[in-house]
Design a protein around this motif. Structure first.
Motif, short mmCIF file in Angstrom:
data_model
loop_
_atom_site.label_atom_id
_atom_site.label_comp_id
_atom_site.label_asym_id
_atom_site.label_seq_id
_atom_site.Cartn_x
_atom_site.Cartn_y
_atom_site.Cartn_z
N ALA A 1 0.83 -1.20 0.00
CA ALA A 1 0.00 0.00 0.00
C ALA A 1 0.87 1.25 0.00
O ALA A 1 2.06 1.21 0.34
N ASP A 2 0.26 2.37 -0.36
CA ASP A 2 0.93 3.67 -0.26
C ASP A 2 0.76 4.26 1.13
O ASP A 2 1.66 4.93 1.64
N VAL A 3 -0.38 4.04 1.72
CA VAL A 3 -0.66 4.57 3.05
C VAL A 3 -1.50 3.55 3.82
O VAL A 3 -2.36 2.87 3.25
N VAL A 4 -1.19 3.43 5.12
CA VAL A 4 -1.87 2.48 5.99
C VAL A 4 -2.51 3.27 7.13
O VAL A 4 -1.85 4.09 7.78
N LEU A 5 -3.81 3.02 7.36
CA LEU A 5 -4.54 3.69 8.42
C LEU A 5 -5.04 2.67 9.43
O LEU A 5 -5.73 1.72 9.06
N ALA A 6 -4.70 2.87 10.69
CA ALA A 6 -5.23 2.02 11.76
C ALA A 6 -6.22 2.85 12.56
O ALA A 6 -5.85 3.86 13.17
N GLU A 7 -7.48 2.46 12.53
CA GLU A 7 -8.50 3.17 13.30
C GLU A 7 -8.53 2.64 14.72
O GLU A 7 -8.60 1.44 14.95
N GLY A 8 -8.49 3.54 15.68
CA GLY A 8 -8.47 3.15 17.07
C GLY A 8 -9.84 2.82 17.62
O GLY A 8 -10.87 2.98 16.97
N SER A 9 -9.85 2.34 18.88
CA SER A 9 -11.08 2.08 19.63
C SER A 9 -11.10 2.99 20.86
O SER A 9 -10.05 3.29 21.45
N MET A 10 -12.27 3.44 21.24
CA MET A 10 -12.46 4.28 22.43
C MET A 10 -11.46 5.44 22.40
O MET A 10 -11.19 6.02 21.36
N GLY A 11 -10.90 5.80 23.57
CA GLY A 11 -9.88 6.83 23.61
C GLY A 11 -8.49 6.26 23.38
O GLY A 11 -8.28 5.05 23.52
N LEU A 12 -7.55 7.11 23.06
CA LEU A 12 -6.21 6.69 22.66
C LEU A 12 -5.56 5.73 23.65
O LEU A 12 -4.92 4.75 23.26
N PHE A 13 -5.69 6.00 24.94
CA PHE A 13 -5.00 5.19 25.95
C PHE A 13 -5.95 4.24 26.70
O PHE A 13 -5.55 3.61 27.68
N ASP A 14 -7.16 4.12 26.23
CA ASP A 14 -8.14 3.29 26.93
C ASP A 14 -7.91 1.81 26.63
O ASP A 14 -7.92 1.37 25.48
N GLY A 15 -7.71 1.06 27.69
CA GLY A 15 -7.56 -0.39 27.60
C GLY A 15 -8.02 -0.99 28.91
O GLY A 15 -8.74 -0.37 29.68
N VAL A 16 -7.60 -2.20 29.19
CA VAL A 16 -7.97 -2.84 30.45
C VAL A 16 -6.85 -2.63 31.47
O VAL A 16 -5.74 -2.21 31.13
N ALA A 17 -7.16 -2.92 32.73
CA ALA A 17 -6.19 -2.65 33.80
C ALA A 17 -5.02 -3.61 33.78
O ALA A 17 -3.88 -3.22 34.09
N ALA A 18 -5.28 -4.87 33.43
CA ALA A 18 -4.22 -5.88 33.44
C ALA A 18 -3.70 -6.11 32.03
O ALA A 18 -4.48 -6.27 31.08
N ARG A 19 -2.41 -6.17 31.89
CA ARG A 19 -1.78 -6.37 30.59
C ARG A 19 -2.12 -7.76 30.04
O ARG A 19 -2.17 -8.74 30.77
#
Length: 436
Positions: A80-98
């Motif tokens: 590809a010429d350009v790759v776009l990854a669309e995020g979920s929720m807010g930028l740093f939002d994830g779960v508490a445990a890795r």
């Protein structure tokens, strides 16, 4: 060499999907090859990405997938010429445990791949505070680089000027500002956006979004902000075992929630997939050796499913000799009954004893780690499976032997164990990957 970007935001509902689709279509209209991905477990957005780019999009998930799997999946963007990854929720939002390689946050993918972030900021009800939010996101985590912002739903030229000035003072580039434009709002329902395949006008909607964004956003500046990206070796492939050699897959408006990378992995391992439509009263292929019912919206079609005797009889006959597995909505259809939002009880296939109700709504949402108590198609007892659960049904009865011991991302045991009886198995979670 492709250039990579991540589209993210401070929160959900700000306009990430609309901007991603618009950028993808606008650049494609200029003759560029655009590859999209979805960060996180959302199984609806990749179909929109495919509609915008004419290239299949898949999920990448730092909680459920290791780095080798993510590298393998994103390697499809190498041409590809350009790759776009669309995020979920807010930028740093994830779960508490890795999890396997992160917490599921979009920031994990941005840092892992070295792609800068374009933030979508909705400054409704604020002005200079929007710059404080953007600056906080920029500085929150080393290794995550902010390329700039696109303002969405700007109220007036004066409002835009206030926000732009504040962002300029903190050194954050503004690629453009979008005034409110109701015509490009994507329809929604209780599990998120209405599926792309259910929208006959989706192409026109994406074209309008692309035109609107191109009018208000500096597409060249956004493209220049992308990072050149050298694709790493991705020879490991996916750690996914097909549930059988010949798979009968339910596929229609009621059964459509299946991760694209799972189907691709099955095919890559040599499996053959034949689709059938329960809503069209079709039975699974008699030559298949396993039947798989994905999730979807069976609650919107429960009366029709209950009335489709050929489908129900064919599935029961299939399950007499061969395995049948259902995920979430598919699991509910394998059960004894489903009560819809109006309180009407509909008889399902009865391969399992599960009874669920949408009249008593309760949201179930989150990552799931399941250790199988018994086998299911493609996996032996003791296997550790990672997936995601999202539905609004209430369990009225779950009488069969549990399929697994299931934990949430924080390690707590949950009641949605799945079920097994004879050749039938089912889970409330959608499978993403098996632990290596």
């Amino acid at each position: 060499m492709p250039a990579g970007l991540v589209i993210s935001a401070p929160a959900s509902g700000v306009g990430k999907t609309t901007l991603t689709l618009a950028l993808a279509r606008a650049w494609r209209s200029r003759g560029l090859k655009v590859q999209c991905f979805k960060s996180g477990p959302d199984y609806i957005d990749p179909a929109f990405h495919a509609a915008a780019t004419s290239r299949a999009s898949v999920n990448v998930d730092s909680w459920a997938m290791d780095r080798a799997t993510i590298a393998h999946l994103v390697s499809r963007g190498s041409d590809a010429d350009v790759v776009l990854a669309e995020g979920s929720m807010g930028l740093f939002d994830g779960v508490a445990a890795r999890g396997v390689s992160g917490t599921g946050a979009t920031a994990d993918i941005a840092e892992m791949l070295g792609w800068p972030v374009v933030l979508v900021i909705d400054p409704s009800g604020q002005a200079q505070t929007a710059a404080a939010i953007a600056a906080g996101l920029r500085d929150y985590r080393a290794g995550v680089r902010l390329a700039g912002v696109v303002l969405n739903r700007v109220a007036s030229p004066r409002h835009e000027d206030l926000v732009r000035r504040a962002l300029n003072e903190v050194g954050i580039a503004v690629f453009g500002a979008l005034p409110r434009h109701a015509e490009i709002s994507l329809p929604k329902r209780h599990l998120g956006l209405v599926q792309a395949e259910e929208q006959a006008e989706i192409g026109k909607l994406i074209d309008e979004a692309a035109r609107f964004v191109a009018e208000h956003v500096d597409l060249d500046a956004v493209l220049r902000s992308a990072a050149d990206w050298s694709v790493r070796s991705a020879t490991d492939g996916l750690n996914v075992t097909p549930p059988g050699q010949r798979i009968a897959l339910a596929r229609d408006a009621a059964f459509s929630f299946v991760y694209p990378h799972m189907l691709e992995a099955w095919r890559a391992a040599g499996a053959e997939i034949s689709t059938f439509s329960p809503l069209a009263d079709e039975a699974p292929d008699a030559d298949a050796d396993v039947c798989w019912l994905p999730g979807g919206y069976p609650e919107l079609h429960a009366g029709k499913i209950a009335a489709n005797a050929r489908f129900r009889g064919g599935l029961r006959s299939f399950a007499e000799t061969r395995p049948v597995h259902g995920e979430c909505g598919g699991y509910m259809v394998l059960g004894a009954a489903l009560t819809d939002a109006d309180g009407v009880r509909h008889e399902m296939t009865g391969l399992l004893g599960l009874e669920t109700s949408f009249a008593k709504r309760r949201m179930h949402l989150g990552y799931r780690l399941a250790t199988l108590s018994g086998p299911m198609p493609g996996h032996q007892a003791g296997a550790r499976l990672r997936g995601h659960e999202f539905h609004y049904s209430t369990i009225l009865a779950q009488p069969d032997a549990p399929l697994a011991v299931v934990h949430d991302a924080a390690g707590a045991v949950i009641a949605e164990t799945g079920s097994r009886r004879g050749h039938a198995t089912g889970t409330f979670f959608h499978l993403i990957a098996e632990d290596r």
